[in-house]
Design an enzyme around this catalytic site. Sequence first.
Site, PDB file in Angstrom:
ATOM      1  N   GLU A  19      49.890  22.237 -23.012  1.00 29.28           N
ATOM      2  CA  GLU A  19      51.318  22.362 -23.335  1.00 29.28           C
ATOM      3  C   GLU A  19      51.788  21.037 -23.942  1.00 29.28           C
ATOM      4  OE1 GLU A  19      53.624  23.014 -19.805  1.00 29.28           O
ATOM      5  OE2 GLU A  19      55.539  23.071 -20.882  1.00 29.28           O
ATOM      6  N   ASN A  37      53.177  24.494 -28.097  1.00 30.05           N
ATOM      7  CA  ASN A  37      54.531  24.026 -27.797  1.00 30.05           C
ATOM      8  C   ASN A  37      55.400  25.278 -27.685  1.00 30.05           C
ATOM      9  OD1 ASN A  37      57.110  23.027 -27.620  1.00 30.05           O
ATOM     10  ND2 ASN A  37      56.853  21.495 -29.239  1.00 30.05           N
ATOM     11  N   ARG A  60      65.710  19.292 -37.916  1.00 34.62           N
ATOM     12  CA  ARG A  60      66.319  19.671 -36.640  1.00 34.62           C
ATOM     13  C   ARG A  60      66.424  18.445 -35.725  1.00 34.62           C
ATOM     14  NH1 ARG A  60      63.165  22.794 -31.745  1.00 34.62           N
ATOM     15  NH2 ARG A  60      64.966  22.989 -30.391  1.00 34.62           N
ATOM     16  N   ASP A 111      52.219  35.049 -19.107  1.00 39.01           N
ATOM     17  CA  ASP A 111      51.301  36.095 -18.651  1.00 39.01           C
ATOM     18  C   ASP A 111      50.216  36.389 -19.681  1.00 39.01           C
ATOM     19  OD1 ASP A 111      52.579  36.374 -16.231  1.00 39.01           O
ATOM     20  OD2 ASP A 111      53.487  38.324 -16.677  1.00 39.01           O
ATOM     21  N   ALA A 146      61.769  26.600 -26.728  1.00 41.71           N
ATOM     22  CA  ALA A 146      62.742  27.127 -25.758  1.00 41.71           C
ATOM     23  C   ALA A 146      62.153  28.226 -24.873  1.00 41.71           C
ATOM     24  CB  ALA A 146      63.982  27.636 -26.485  1.00 41.71           C
ATOM     25  N   HIS A 157      55.094  18.971 -25.727  1.00 42.12           N
ATOM     26  CA  HIS A 157      56.511  18.866 -26.115  1.00 42.12           C
ATOM     27  C   HIS A 157      56.703  17.549 -26.845  1.00 42.12           C
ATOM     28  CE1 HIS A 157      57.725  22.347 -23.780  1.00 42.12           C
ATOM     29  NE2 HIS A 157      56.928  21.911 -22.823  1.00 42.12           N
ATOM     30  N   LEU A 158      57.379  17.608 -27.961  1.00 44.86           N
ATOM     31  CA  LEU A 158      57.661  16.386 -28.719  1.00 44.86           C
ATOM     32  C   LEU A 158      58.522  15.418 -27.912  1.00 44.86           C
ATOM     33  CD1 LEU A 158      58.487  18.609 -31.692  1.00 44.86           C
ATOM     34  CD2 LEU A 158      56.863  16.758 -31.996  1.00 44.86           C
ATOM     35  N   SER A 159      59.521  15.969 -27.254  1.00 40.00           N
ATOM     36  CA  SER A 159      60.435  15.148 -26.455  1.00 40.00           C
ATOM     37  C   SER A 159      59.976  15.146 -24.997  1.00 40.00           C
ATOM     38  CB  SER A 159      61.863  15.710 -26.557  1.00 40.00           C
ATOM     39  OG  SER A 159      61.918  17.022 -26.015  1.00 40.00           O
ATOM     40  N   PRO A 166      59.838  28.840 -30.996  1.00 33.16           N
ATOM     41  CA  PRO A 166      61.037  28.985 -31.815  1.00 33.16           C
ATOM     42  C   PRO A 166      61.669  27.660 -32.240  1.00 33.16           C
ATOM     43  CG  PRO A 166      61.486  29.568 -29.530  1.00 33.16           C
ATOM     44  CD  PRO A 166      59.999  29.435 -29.668  1.00 33.16           C
ATOM     45  N   ASN A 167      62.164  27.679 -33.451  1.00 31.96           N
ATOM     46  CA  ASN A 167      62.913  26.575 -34.084  1.00 31.96           C
ATOM     47  C   ASN A 167      62.038  25.390 -34.487  1.00 31.96           C
ATOM     48  OD1 ASN A 167      65.563  27.823 -33.852  1.00 31.96           O
ATOM     49  ND2 ASN A 167      65.306  27.508 -31.651  1.00 31.96           N
ATOM     50  N   ARG A 176      65.923  21.551 -18.661  1.00 23.94           N
ATOM     51  CA  ARG A 176      64.713  21.512 -19.505  1.00 23.94           C
ATOM     52  C   ARG A 176      63.485  21.078 -18.715  1.00 23.94           C
ATOM     53  NH1 ARG A 176      65.949  22.055 -25.051  1.00 23.94           N
ATOM     54  NH2 ARG A 176      68.092  21.452 -25.482  1.00 23.94           N
ATOM     55  N   ARG A 225      65.768  14.766 -20.250  1.00 23.97           N
ATOM     56  CA  ARG A 225      66.870  15.414 -20.964  1.00 23.97           C
ATOM     57  C   ARG A 225      67.723  16.216 -19.980  1.00 23.97           C
ATOM     58  NH1 ARG A 225      64.545  18.271 -26.166  1.00 23.97           N
ATOM     59  NH2 ARG A 225      66.791  18.339 -26.601  1.00 23.97           N
ATOM     60  N   TYR A 251      63.456  15.006 -32.293  1.00 24.67           N
ATOM     61  CA  TYR A 251      62.183  15.649 -32.637  1.00 24.67           C
ATOM     62  C   TYR A 251      61.432  14.988 -33.790  1.00 24.67           C
ATOM     63  CZ  TYR A 251      64.101  19.283 -29.622  1.00 24.67           C
ATOM     64  OH  TYR A 251      64.623  19.965 -28.544  1.00 24.67           O
TER      65      TYR A 251
END
Length: 141
Positions: free
Chosen positions: A93, A69, A12, A82, A72, A95-97, A4-5, A106, A102, A17
């Site tokens: 996995e 990614n 954003r 699952d 959230a 993540h940009l950040s 999401p997002n 998170r 943070r 990001y």
Amino acid sequence: MHGPNLNLLGIREPDIYGRETLEAINLRLVATARAAGVKLDAFQSNHEGVLVDRVQQAKADGVGFIVLNPAAFTYSSIALRDALTAVQIPFIEVHLSNIHAREPWRAHSHFTAVAVGSVLGLGSRGYDLALEYAIARLTAR
Ligand code: DQA
């Protein structure tokens, strides 16, 4: 696979990001994969169930590797985790950040323990590095 997002990348919170759009990232990844003789389908959804359905479909489609990614959903989606363990498709996995640098909430991901590995904090380069690993793994004999 983007959660999401992430469709809002570029506008954003660019200080966190980056300024690159998701479309630009996906185009680059598709080109890299194609040059290596690997087919890459990029997918984004803001909806948990849609992502679960896509993971299940990936099994039926014979997908060999997922770069994910979860955004959230990293912190909430047992259903998506699952689905990944159900289909047994290896995944990285991304993540940009750096989620460990943070807010404390998170830092704990539901996905890390079942991923092949994770790439954090390298911006969109993280996707390229994950894809490089996926290509090496998919094309190894
Ligand atoms: C993110 C980090 C998450 O904490 C956040 O909810 C996102 C993006 C990242 O790529 O850095 O949506 O996954």
